[in-house]
Motif scaffolding. Structure first.
Motif, mmCIF file in Angstrom:
data_model
loop_
_atom_site.group_PDB
_atom_site.id
_atom_site.type_symbol
_atom_site.label_atom_id
_atom_site.label_comp_id
_atom_site.label_asym_id
_atom_site.label_seq_id
_atom_site.Cartn_x
_atom_site.Cartn_y
_atom_site.Cartn_z
ATOM 1 N N ARG A 13 -35.629 5.154 20.775
ATOM 2 C CA ARG A 13 -34.586 4.128 20.957
ATOM 3 C C ARG A 13 -33.937 3.800 19.604
ATOM 4 O O ARG A 13 -32.848 4.261 19.309
ATOM 5 N N ASP A 14 -34.638 3.092 18.719
ATOM 6 C CA ASP A 14 -34.031 2.764 17.420
ATOM 7 C C ASP A 14 -33.816 4.060 16.633
ATOM 8 O O ASP A 14 -32.779 4.256 15.996
ATOM 9 N N HIS A 204 -36.986 -3.252 9.331
ATOM 10 C CA HIS A 204 -36.036 -2.224 8.889
ATOM 11 C C HIS A 204 -36.170 -2.016 7.386
ATOM 12 O O HIS A 204 -36.693 -2.859 6.666
ATOM 13 N N ASN A 238 -36.532 2.512 10.100
ATOM 14 C CA ASN A 238 -37.566 1.531 10.464
ATOM 15 C C ASN A 238 -38.834 1.813 9.669
ATOM 16 O O ASN A 238 -38.910 2.821 8.960
#
Ligand code: KIV
Ligand code: ZN
Length: 506
Positions: A13-14, A204, A238
Motif C-alpha cells: 500500500r504505502d 516516514h 517508510n
C-alpha cells in the motif's frame, strides 16, 4: 517474558505509492505470499477505493493469503469503506484501516473543515466500519504535528467508537526519536484506554529517522510497527522492516521484545520486492544491501577468517544471505527442480511447472549453475508472463567492424501468429540495435522511459535480469526478463512490455 511486537507490512500500500512501482494483480499476490512466508502479522494489501484494479488485487490477496491479517486502507468516507469491505471480506482475518487528518494544517488547508467536524467524521467512520468488521484500525494522519490535547481526544473517541488498533503516523517524517518516544509515552498516560488496544506507529523517513523513531516508540510502549520491505514508500519511504526487526533481534537483551518474523526469509523478500517493483537496493543498505556482509579491507578479512564475530554483528544465515549457494544444473531432473521450488514456497500446477521447467533447462544449458535466486527469478518472470503477440525466436549482434559503419548491427527474428519475421538494424549500442529491430517488426512507435539490467547473482556467469518501462500510444507499461545473455534479456524484457501493452489494450 519478551513482549510481542506485531509487524504490519504496508509494502503493498504505502510502498506501492512510489512512482512507477505499481504491481499487477499476479505480482501483488506473489509478494503477499512471500510476506506470509516472512511471518508478518498484518499485510496492508492496498487502498481499494483508489482504483478498480487495486480493489481486485486486494480481493485476490484476501482470498489466497490465509495466515496474516489482511488489511486495506480507506478514507473516512462510507463509499471507501464499502469498497474496502467488499475487497477484504473473504479474508480469514480482515481488518479495516481508516484514516483522517489530525493536524491543524491538514484539517484546515486540506480538508477545509474545523477540528470538531474532523473528530465527528473520524468517529462516524469507525462506527460505520465496525458494522462490517470487528478489527478496526484508525490513523490520525500527521499526528506528530497535531495539537497534543486534540490528538488525545481523537484517540479516546475513536477507541470508544470501536477502534481496536490506533496507529500514530509521523506522516511527513518530522519527528525525532526522543520526542516521538515521549509522544507515545504521554499518549498512553493521558488515554488509559490505549492499554486495551494495539498501539501502532507508522514512521516516514524524510529526515532519515524512520527506523530510529519506530524503535523509540517501541521502547515507550507501542506494540505494532508499520513498515515496508527495503523501506520503500511515499517520498523518502517508510521504516524498513528488515532494519527494525534486526535491531530488535540483534539487541534482544536490551529491548526484551520479540517479533514473529522468520528472519532467514528477509533477503529473499527484499530481492523479490526490489525486482517486482523495479526499485534497486543501494549496495550499502543496512541488512539487505549487496555489501552488507562483504568485507573488503585486508584487516577485516583477516579478522573474519579468524572469527566472523570480529566484524559481523549479524550471522548472514540469520537473514538468508546464504541463498546464493549452488542448487541445480542442466542435469537436474523434474523431480529435483519441483522439490527445490516447493522448498522456495512455489507449489505450481503441472502446466505452469512444465513451462518453468522448459525455461529452466534453456537457462541451465547456457549457465552451468542455477542458484536459488536464479530459480526464483525464472519463476517470477514466467508467472507474470502475458499472452504472446510477438515471441522471441533468435538474434545475432555483430561487432562494430562487421557492420561497416562503426556501429553494432543486430539481426533479430520474432514470431507472430506462427510466422517468423526478421529485421536488421544498427544502433548506438547492441541493445539499441536490438530494440530498433523490434520497433521495425512490431511497427509501434515506442518511447523507452527506463531501462536497467542487473545480475541476479554475482560472477561472470550470472543470470542477467533486464527491466524496461516504455510508452506506447500514451500507455506506460513495464516488462522484465532473464537470460544468461544480457542483450537477449533486454530484448525479451522489451517484448514482454510490448505484449503487456497488447494485453492491456484488449
Ligand atoms: O503516512 C501516513 O500518514 C499514512 C496513513 C494513511 C497511515 O500512510
Ligand atoms: Zn504513510
Amino acid at each position: 517474558m519478551a513482549r510481542k511486537i506485531l509487524v504490519f507490512d504496508t509494502t503493498l500500500r504505502d510502498g506501492e505509492q512510489v512512482p512507477g512501482a505499481k504491481l499487477n494483480i499476479e505480482q501483488k499476490l506473489i509478494v503477499a505470499k512471500q510476506l506470509e512466508r516472512l511471518g508478518v502479522d498484518v499485510i496492508e494489501a492496498g487502498f481499494p477505493a483508489s482504483s478498480p484494479g487495486d480493489a481486485k488485487a486486494v480481493k485476490l490477496v484476501a482470498q489466497k493469503v490465509r495466515q496474516p491479517i489482511i488489511a486495506g486502507l480507506a478514507r473516512s468516507l462510507q463509499k471507501d469503506i464499502d469498497i474496502l469491505w467488499n475487497s477484504i471480506k473473504d479474508a480469514e482475518r480482515p481488518r479495516i484501516h481508516v484514516f483522517l487528518a489530525a493536524s491543524d494544517i491538514h484539517i484546515e488547508k486540506k480538508l477545509r473543515m474545523d477540528r470538531e467536524r474532523a473528530l465527528e467524521m473520524a468517529v462516524e467512520a469507525v462506527k460505520y466500519a465496525k458494522k462490517y468488521c470487528s478489527e478496526i484500525e484508525f490513523s490520525p494522519e500527521d499526528a506528530t504535528r497535531a495539537d497534543f490535547d486534540y490528538l488525545c481526544r481523537v484517540v479516546e473517541e475513536t477507541i470508544k467508537a470501536g477502534a481496536t488498533v490506533v496507529n500514530i503516523p509521523d506522516t511527513v517524517g518530522y519527528a525525532i526519536p526522543e520526542e516521538f518516544g515521549e509522544l507515545i509515552r504521554r499518549l498512553r498516560e493521558r488515554v488509559p484506554a490505549t492499554d486495551n488496544i494495539i498501539l501502532s506507529v507508522h514512521c516516514h523517513n524524510d529526515l532519515g529517522l524512520a527506523t530510529a523513531n519506530s524503535i523509540a516508540a517501541i521502547r515507550n510502549g507501542a506494540n505494532q510497527i508499520e513498515c515496508t520491505i527495503n523501506g520503500i514508500g511515499e517520498r523518502a519511504g517508510n521504516a524498513a522492516l528488515e532494519e527494525v526487526v534486526m535491531i530488535l533481534k540483534t539487541r534482544s537483551h536490551h529491548f526484551n521484545v520479540e517479533t514473529g518474523i522468520v528472519t532467514p526469509e528477509i533477503i529473499s523478500t527484499s530481492r523479490l520486492v526490489s525486482r517486482m517493483m523495479n526499485l534497486p537496493i543501494q549496495p550499502n543498505k543496512a541488512i539487505v544491501g549487496a555489501n552488507a556482509f562483504a568485507h573488503s579491507s585486508g584487516i577485516h578479512q583477516d579478522g573474519i577468517l579468524k572469527d566472523r564475530r570480529t566484524y559481523e554483528i549479524i550471522r548472514p544465515e540469520d537473514v538468508g544471505a546464504q541463498e546464493h549457494l549452488l542448487v541445480l544444473t542442466a542435469r537436474s531432473g523434474r523431480k529435483a527442480v519441483k522439490q527445490k521450488l516447493i522448498e522456495l514456497g512455489y507449489e505450481l500446477p503441472n502446466d505452469m511447472f512444465e513451462q518453468i521447467y522448459r525455461r529452466f533447462l534453456a537457462v541451465a544449458d547456457r549457465k552451468k549453475e542455477i542458484t536459488a535466486e536464479d530459480l526464483k527469478s525464472i519463476v517470477e518472470v514466467e508467472l507474470t508472463k502475458v499472452p504472446e503477440v510477438f515471441g522471441f525466436v533468435k538474434m545475432v549482434v555483430t561487432t562494430q567492424a562487421m557492420s561497416g559503419n562503426d556501429l553494432p548491427l543486430a539481426i533479430l527474428t520474432l514470431r507472430k501468429n506462427g510466422d517468423e519475421i526478421t529485421q536488421a538494424s544498427v544502433g548506438n549500442g547492441p541493445v539499441d540495435a536490438v530494440f530498433k529491430c523490434i520497433d521495425r517488426i512490431t511497427g509501434l512507435v515506442i518511447n523507452l522511459l527506463d531501462y536497467t539490467v542487473e545480475a541476479v547473482t554475482s560472477g561472470t556467469e550470472a543470470l542477467g535480469e533486464a527491466r524496461v518501462k516504455i510508452e506506447v500510444n500514451g500507455e506506460v507499461v513495464s516488462g522484465r526478463a532473464t537470460s544468461p545473455d544480457v542483450i537477449e534479456a533486454s530484448a525479451r524484457a522489451y517484448l514482454n512490455a510490448i505484449n503487456r501493452y497488447f494485453t492491456l489494450r484488449k
